[in-house]
Design a protein around this motif. Structure first.
Motif, short mmCIF file in Angstrom:
data_model
loop_
_atom_site.label_atom_id
_atom_site.label_comp_id
_atom_site.label_asym_id
_atom_site.label_seq_id
_atom_site.Cartn_x
_atom_site.Cartn_y
_atom_site.Cartn_z
N TYR A 165 1.56 14.03 36.88
CA TYR A 165 0.98 14.61 36.48
C TYR A 165 1.98 15.89 36.53
O TYR A 165 3.15 16.18 37.37
CB TYR A 165 0.09 14.93 37.97
N GLU A 172 -0.32 21.55 26.28
CA GLU A 172 -1.82 21.87 26.42
C GLU A 172 -2.14 21.34 27.62
O GLU A 172 -1.64 20.33 27.91
CB GLU A 172 -2.88 22.00 25.51
N LYS A 173 -2.71 22.75 28.46
CA LYS A 173 -3.07 21.59 29.76
C LYS A 173 -4.46 20.81 29.76
O LYS A 173 -5.48 20.78 28.71
CB LYS A 173 -3.59 22.89 30.71
N GLY A 174 -4.64 19.92 30.47
CA GLY A 174 -5.03 18.74 30.29
C GLY A 174 -5.02 17.37 29.30
O GLY A 174 -5.30 16.48 28.82
N GLU A 175 -3.94 17.98 28.34
CA GLU A 175 -2.62 16.69 27.09
C GLU A 175 -2.44 15.82 27.87
O GLU A 175 -1.94 16.11 28.72
CB GLU A 175 -2.60 17.58 26.06
N ILE A 176 -2.89 14.42 27.88
CA ILE A 176 -2.14 13.32 28.25
C ILE A 176 -1.25 12.41 26.75
O ILE A 176 -1.89 12.07 25.75
CB ILE A 176 -3.27 12.33 29.02
N LEU A 188 0.61 13.64 32.19
CA LEU A 188 -0.79 14.42 32.42
C LEU A 188 -0.34 15.92 32.36
O LEU A 188 0.05 16.18 33.75
CB LEU A 188 -1.98 14.11 33.01
N VAL A 190 -0.73 19.63 33.96
CA VAL A 190 -1.84 20.03 35.15
C VAL A 190 -1.87 21.24 34.45
O VAL A 190 -2.76 22.27 34.55
CB VAL A 190 -1.79 19.13 35.80
N GLU A 191 -0.44 21.71 34.70
CA GLU A 191 -0.12 23.11 34.01
C GLU A 191 1.02 23.63 32.89
O GLU A 191 1.39 21.69 32.82
CB GLU A 191 0.59 23.98 35.39
N ARG A 205 -7.08 16.31 41.12
CA ARG A 205 -7.05 15.19 40.71
C ARG A 205 -7.86 13.26 41.02
O ARG A 205 -7.70 13.41 41.71
CB ARG A 205 -5.82 14.77 39.32
N ASP A 210 -8.05 9.70 36.31
CA ASP A 210 -7.27 9.50 34.81
C ASP A 210 -7.67 8.09 34.24
O ASP A 210 -6.11 8.60 33.35
CB ASP A 210 -6.58 10.46 35.97
N LYS A 213 -9.13 6.97 31.97
CA LYS A 213 -8.68 7.86 30.15
C LYS A 213 -7.39 7.25 29.88
O LYS A 213 -7.01 6.94 28.41
CB LYS A 213 -8.59 9.20 30.93
#
Length: 251
Positions: A165, A172-176, A188, A190-191, A205, A210, A213
């Motif tokens: 994390y 981008e926030k949320g991108e993995i 991942l 988070v910020e 989280r 997670d 995904k």
């Protein structure tokens, strides 16, 4: 005082003593049950032995971690200047259907040359590293052989997949995305960016969701949680502050 009254009094005294003892025992059990899975930074007198240094071969310069006061609360401050290392709590937790990870963090800035998609940019002012047990039955022969050689070299059993994390630089926030060095570690965001640098932020989280995904499978046992601030690839510097990191199991 009659013999009957004395007997009644003795029985009442014994009953009261039993009830007090039972309540004390139940309170003790409750406190043990509610004991946090990870040692909180806010109440720690020292970081070790619960949080141990996490260092890497061929990286001589390490990041620095110390307990400090920030706005009246004890937290961990990390300083990194061209180096890399972390603090890890080695525990074993079965994730079950839901396992939540909650923490507070703050960074001074992100890295100008940071980029989660490239080896040269694989640095973050702050990250929470979650390691899972290696599943030998799902690995190929060469993967198992490579791990055996590495374990012989390092002298300890290596984890399997990992979630990172991160306070990202460009994602981008949320991108993995997969880590540029290995696809067994997924990053991942988070910020991201400097927009909220210097501010305390809280994150939460669902580790199970997670993992599903990121890896398309159910997570095995969790075997470690680490904090890490690194800058060995970019050669830049930053500071980060970590509040309590909590693991919360489903009731």
């Amino acid at each position: 005082m009659t013999l009957i009254n004395r007997t009644v009094r003795l029985r009442l005294s014994a009953l009261v003593a039993f009830l007090v003892s039972s309540l004390f025992w139940q309170a003790t059990l409750s406190q043990e049950h509610e004991k946090p899975l990870l040692q909180p930074f806010s109440t720690a007198s020292t970081l070790e032995p619960e949080w141990q240094p996490l260092e890497f071969p061929n990286i001589d310069r390490t990041s620095e971690y110390q307990l400090v006061q920030d706005n009246g609360e004890q937290v961990v401050m990390a300083s990194t200047d061209g180096g890399a290392s972390g603090l890890i709590a080695r525990i074993r937790v079965e994730p079950g259907d839901q396992l939540m990870l909650r923490w507070r963090w703050k960074v001074s800035s992100v890295y100008e040359d940071g980029d989660a998609r490239s080896k040269d940019g694989d640095d973050y002012p702050a990250r929470i590293y979650v390691a899972f047990e290696f599943e030998a039955d799902k690995a190929g022969f060469f993967e198992r052989a490579k791990r055996k050689a590495a374990e012989a070299l390092f002298g300890e059993e290596l984890p399997g997949n990992a979630l990172n994390y991160i306070w990202a630089n460009r994602l981008e926030k949320g991108e993995i995305v997969p880590n540029p060095y290995t696809d067994t570690t997924m990053m991942l965001a988070v910020e991201s960016s400097n927009e909220k640098a210097g501010q305390w932020l809280t994150a939460e989280r669902n580790i199970v969701a997670d993992y599903r995904k990121a890896f398309g499978a159910e997570p095995p046992a969790l075997v470690g949680v680490a904090i890490m601030s690194d800058s060995d690839n970019t050669g830049e510097s930053a500071k980060a502050w970590y509040g309590d990191v909590e693991l919360l199991k489903a009731p």
